[in-house]
Structure formats: C-alpha cells, structure tokens
Design an enzyme around this catalytic site. Structure first.
Site, PDB file in Angstrom:
ATOM      1  CD  GLU A 275     -68.239 -49.747  67.448  1.00  0.00           C
ATOM      2  OE1 GLU A 275     -68.391 -50.980  67.389  1.00  0.00           O
ATOM      3  OE2 GLU A 275     -68.284 -49.127  68.524  1.00  0.00           O
ATOM      4  N   PRO A 276     -67.475 -49.764  61.255  1.00  0.00           N
ATOM      5  CG  PRO A 276     -67.214 -48.588  59.242  1.00  0.00           C
ATOM      6  CD  PRO A 276     -67.521 -48.397  60.708  1.00  0.00           C
ATOM      7  N   GLY A 277     -65.806 -52.619  59.932  1.00  0.00           N
ATOM      8  CA  GLY A 277     -64.502 -53.259  59.782  1.00  0.00           C
ATOM      9  C   GLY A 277     -64.431 -53.920  58.412  1.00  0.00           C
ATOM     10  NE  ARG A 314     -64.312 -64.478  57.551  1.00  0.00           N
ATOM     11  CZ  ARG A 314     -65.319 -64.719  56.758  1.00  0.00           C
ATOM     12  NH1 ARG A 314     -65.095 -65.152  55.523  1.00  0.00           N
ATOM     13  NH2 ARG A 314     -66.556 -64.511  57.146  1.00  0.00           N
ATOM     14  CB  CYS A 345     -51.776 -82.596  61.066  1.00  0.00           C
ATOM     15  SG  CYS A 345     -50.221 -82.790  60.229  1.00  0.00           S
ATOM     16  CD  GLU A 346     -56.672 -79.983  63.593  1.00  0.00           C
ATOM     17  OE1 GLU A 346     -57.794 -80.524  63.628  1.00  0.00           O
ATOM     18  OE2 GLU A 346     -55.936 -79.871  64.589  1.00  0.00           O
TER      19      GLU A 346
HETATM   20  N1  LLP Z   1     -67.979 -53.364  66.510  1.00  0.00           N
HETATM   21  C1  LLP Z   1     -68.058 -54.409  67.356  1.00  0.00           C
HETATM   22  C2  LLP Z   1     -68.425 -54.173  68.753  1.00  0.00           C
HETATM   23  C3  LLP Z   1     -67.792 -55.706  66.889  1.00  0.00           C
HETATM   24  O1  LLP Z   1     -67.883 -56.742  67.717  1.00  0.00           O
HETATM   25  C4  LLP Z   1     -67.434 -55.902  65.514  1.00  0.00           C
HETATM   26  C5  LLP Z   1     -67.125 -57.233  64.997  1.00  0.00           C
HETATM   27  C6  LLP Z   1     -67.360 -54.758  64.680  1.00  0.00           C
HETATM   28  C7  LLP Z   1     -67.647 -53.511  65.212  1.00  0.00           C
HETATM   29  C8  LLP Z   1     -66.967 -54.838  63.232  1.00  0.00           C
HETATM   30  O2  LLP Z   1     -67.915 -55.558  62.497  1.00  0.00           O
HETATM   31  P1  LLP Z   1     -67.816 -55.635  60.905  1.00  0.00           P
HETATM   32  O3  LLP Z   1     -68.124 -54.270  60.352  1.00  0.00           O
HETATM   33  O4  LLP Z   1     -66.456 -56.087  60.535  1.00  0.00           O
HETATM   34  O5  LLP Z   1     -68.863 -56.623  60.542  1.00  0.00           O
HETATM   35  N2  LLP Z   1     -64.248 -63.248  62.539  1.00  0.00           N
HETATM   36  C9  LLP Z   1     -65.563 -63.083  61.982  1.00  0.00           C
HETATM   37  C10 LLP Z   1     -66.142 -61.718  62.266  1.00  0.00           C
HETATM   38  C11 LLP Z   1     -66.214 -61.382  63.731  1.00  0.00           C
HETATM   39  C12 LLP Z   1     -66.810 -60.009  63.971  1.00  0.00           C
HETATM   40  C13 LLP Z   1     -66.689 -59.622  65.383  1.00  0.00           C
HETATM   41  N3  LLP Z   1     -67.146 -58.291  65.706  1.00  0.00           N
HETATM   42  C14 LLP Z   1     -65.487 -63.376  60.493  1.00  0.00           C
HETATM   43  O6  LLP Z   1     -64.412 -63.725  60.015  1.00  0.00           O
HETATM   44  O7  LLP Z   1     -66.494 -63.303  59.796  1.00  0.00           O
END
Ligand code: LLP
Length: 415
Positions: A275-277, A314, A345-346
């Site tokens: 599940e890469p994002g 972030r 305003c923070e």
């Molecule tokens: N699968 C699950 C169950 C997750 O909770 C996440 C991310 C991913 C996959 C994807 O992870 P990735 O490959 O993107 O690392 N807002 C934060 C990141 C929060 C990630 C939450 N979960 C930031 O800006 O760094």
C-alpha cells in the site's frame, strides 16, 4: 524518468513545462504534479513485483486527486482506502473495486455497507467489534466479506512519532501477541472470512529493514494460522517507504526492497499486497508560491509568501523539512537566512525556519519541493482561505486537475 522536477539553464521545469508559466497562468498557490513522475514510480513497484502473485494498492490518502487516481487505475493499480469518501473517489476515477482494500480504526456502518455493495477485495479489520459488525452487515446484505486482521507486529519503524503506527502503544491494529485468539473467536462467523494478515508499521521509512522485519513476522504468523486451519491467502504489508526531503537524505531503493521481500514471501503461497502512497507521488509534486513581502524584526528575517499551513501543513504539524527553491535563479547575489512564512494568523504557520535561501524579492516565485504526498489532501480553509488549484503536467502539456476554490465555494452549504 530520473527527476520530473528539474532545473535547466537556471529555470525550473516539471517535465517539459516551465513552472513559471503555470504559476502565472493558473495563479499561486498551486500544486503541480508530474504524471510521468507518478507513472515512473508506480512502474518501479510493478517491475519489482513482476512474476509474483502481488498487487500495488496505492494509498489514496497520500494524494486523492481524481486525475492522479485515474492515471494509476490505467496503470492497473489497486487502491488502499480509509473512508467511504476515498472509495467514492476510486470508483469515480475508474478504479476496480475488486482491487480495493479498506483500512482504518473507525469504519462506520454506512462505510462498511458501501464497501460491501461495491465488492471490495478485503477489509483490514482493526478490532473484534469491527469484525462482528462486518459479519452482521454482510449477513443482512446476503454477501460474504473477505477480511484480514490488521496486526501490530511490534516493530519500531524509527520514524516521526506521529506517523509511526506499529507499536503496541498505538491505536492501530491488534497486538501480534494474542492475535491468533482473535482469528479463533471469529472462526464461526458465517459472513466474513479471515483470509489474510495485514500490517502497516509507519510512514516515511528511509531504511527498509523494519519493513522486512515486519514481513518476516507476518509470514510466520500466517504459517501459525494455517496450522490452525485458517486458509490464509494474502499478506498485506501496508505502505511506508520514504522519500528524501532533505538534500542529504538516503533514497530507499524500491527495487532492492522488493528483491528482499520476494525472498521472504516467495514459496509461502501468500499473495503480497503493498500500500505505498508517499513513495509514488511525493517527489512528483511541488507547491508553487509567490513572495509577497520581505520583512525583518531586529535580526530576524522573514519571507512572506502566499502559501501557508493551510496549503501544506507538514512543516507546522511535524516540523517537516521541504526544500524551497526559486523558479528562476535570483537576480541578486548572496543569500539570506530567513523564515518562510504564510499569511495565516498562527505562529506555527511556517514553511521553513532559519533557512538559507537566495535573495528572494516580492514577485519572485518559489517551489516548495516534494509536496505531492500529504499536501493538498490535508489542506484546509482556515482563515477562510480557498484551497489551491491542482495542475497535472504530462510531457509538454498541462491542465488544471482541480480548480482553485472561490469565495462562493467557501460558503456553499451554509444557512
Ligand atoms: N497503509 C496504511 C494503513 C496507512 O495508514 C498509510 C499511511 C499508508 C498505507 C501509506 O503510507 P505511505 O506509503 O504513504 O508511507 N500525513 C503524514 C503521513 C501519514 C501516513 C498515514 N498512513 C505525513 O505527511 O507525513
């Protein structure tokens, strides 16, 4: 594609489009994504998994713009979702529900019904109460749900505490010690089959070894569950591979990671889902902003830009570092050490602190780098700021993938 965002003769480009053209025509602040850059990262995963019974379920939360989802769906990607809203986006973008996995600690009844209706691949369940609810709802709908328990493998990912998720103290998943009893108690359920094991230990991991350690523990768990008679078919390892935000950061090698993972999974008969994002979209995106003012308070310098924590939270939330670079080489010599701040305003509204930068002047454009993941999706309307436009570049062409919000958009739905 080596780097979709690149400087040529002093001018910053996204693929073959000059970023300043977009800043002038679409206005600022604006997010710009490279379609070629996103495809290239997805294909790195796809190539590394070739020949395996494996699937990449892109984590929609990282960047859920429909154009981004559409291009990944066209590549054959599956999707990892955490809400009904994300499922809706995937369907609108032409994603295949049969390749969707649904995670999250707080799935509502409506969201579960929606997912059952569309026929997603599997639920990643985070509590026994959730498994029971899925069973009950599936029964009423005459469906059979496929599910995995999201296990907490107790591996320390060594990342920022806010994005570390796989330890016992976190709200996510079910402790690996004792999880077999959870499977046992769910054994008799008629409308949900526990046929997978899932985990996600954290995000922005620059070293893949905790992921491999988790994979090893999860394979061992699958073997123990099979010995108890469970037909465990898939291992979902979550996302987590990081990207370099700072010049000195290591870049995890996706190919090497997948080769090591292959060694752990091949021969087990388990299907592998990832599940890469971030690692797919982060580096393909930038946030463009314009310098509004320069100001100094005593010996402290500020560069005030038209982007803020409402566009990119972030830095304010995690103290995250994003490189900030001018779109064109500065006309003035020398550098300045300044805070780059927005209009909100923070005091926490900054994009960079104490950063050495070229002499930026009002009217100059800058790019906040590596902003393709967890950028627009976490933006807000705080201070009644319309959320920015999103632009997709593909080769020499570009188009607005999402319009900038108007004041009218901001009051829609209010009585
Ligand atoms: N699968 C699950 C169950 C997750 O909770 C996440 C991310 C991913 C996959 C994807 O992870 P990735 O490959 O993107 O690392 N807002 C934060 C990141 C929060 C990630 C939450 N979960 C930031 O800006 O760094």
């Amino acid at each position: 594609m080596a780097n979709p965002i690149e400087r040529r003769e002093g001018v910053l480009f996204c693929e073959n489009v000059e970023l300043e053209t977009i800043a002038r025509e679409a206005g600022t602040p604006v997010y710009v994504y490279s379609a070629g850059g996103i495809r290239a990262r997805y294909r790195e995963y796809a190539a590394g998994l070739e020949g395996m019974d494996a699937r990449v379920c892109y984590a929609v939360k990282a960047n859920g713009n429909l154009s981004v989802l559409r291009l990944l769906a066209a590549e054959g990607a599956g999707f990892d979702i955490v809400s009904g809203g994300e499922l809706d986006r995937v369907l609108r973008a032409g994603g295949d529900p049969a390749k969707v996995v649904f995670a999250g600690v707080g799935k509502t009844r409506e969201e579960i019904e929606f997912a059952l209706e569309t026929g997603i691949a599997a639920f990643n369940c985070e509590s026994e109460a959730e498994i029971a609810l899925i069973d009950a709802l599936a029964g009423r709908m005459g469906k059979r749900a496929s599910a995995a328990v999201r296990v907490n493998p107790d591996v320390n990912p060594e990342t920022h505490p806010y994005i570390s998720t796989g330890l016992r103290e976190h709200k996510f998943g079910i402790d690996i010690h004792g999880v077999e009893e959870v499977y046992e108690r769910a054994r008799g359920l008629r409308n949900v089959s526990l046929e997978g094991v899932a985990c996600h230990i954290g995000s922005q991991l620059l070293d893949a070894s905790p992921l491999l350690e988790a994979a090893q523990k999860m394979v061992e768990l699958a073997v123990r569950l099979r010995a108890r008679g469970f037909a465990i078919r898939h291992l979902d390892l979550g996302g987590g591979l990081g990207v370099p935000y700072k010049p000195g950061d290591a870049r995890p090698d996706v190919g090497a990671f997948l080769r090591a993972l292959r060694g752990i999974v091949v021969g087990t008969g388990l299907r592998l889902w990832l599940e890469p994002g971030r690692s797919i979209v982060a580096e393909a995106g930038v946030l463009l902003a314009r310098v509004l003012y320069r100001k100094s308070n005593g010996d402290k310098e500020f560069i005030v830009v038209d982007a803020s924590m409402t566009e990119l939270i972030r830095p304010a939330l995690y103290g995250a570092h994003h490189e900030i670079v001018p779109l064109r080489k500065s006309r003035l010599p020398g550098t300045v050490t300044a805070d780059v701040v927005g209009p909100v305003c923070e005091t926490g509204d900054f994009l960079a602190r104490g950063r050495e930068l070229p002499q930026l002047m009002p009217g100059d454009f800058v790019a906040v780098m590596t902003a393709g993941a967890y950028g627009w999706v976490a933006s807000s309307n705080y201070n009644a700021r319309p959320r920015p436009a999103e632009v997709l570049v593909d080769g020499t062409g570009w188009g607005v993938a999402r319009k900038r919000e108007t004041y009218e958009d901001l009051v829609r739905g209010e009585a």
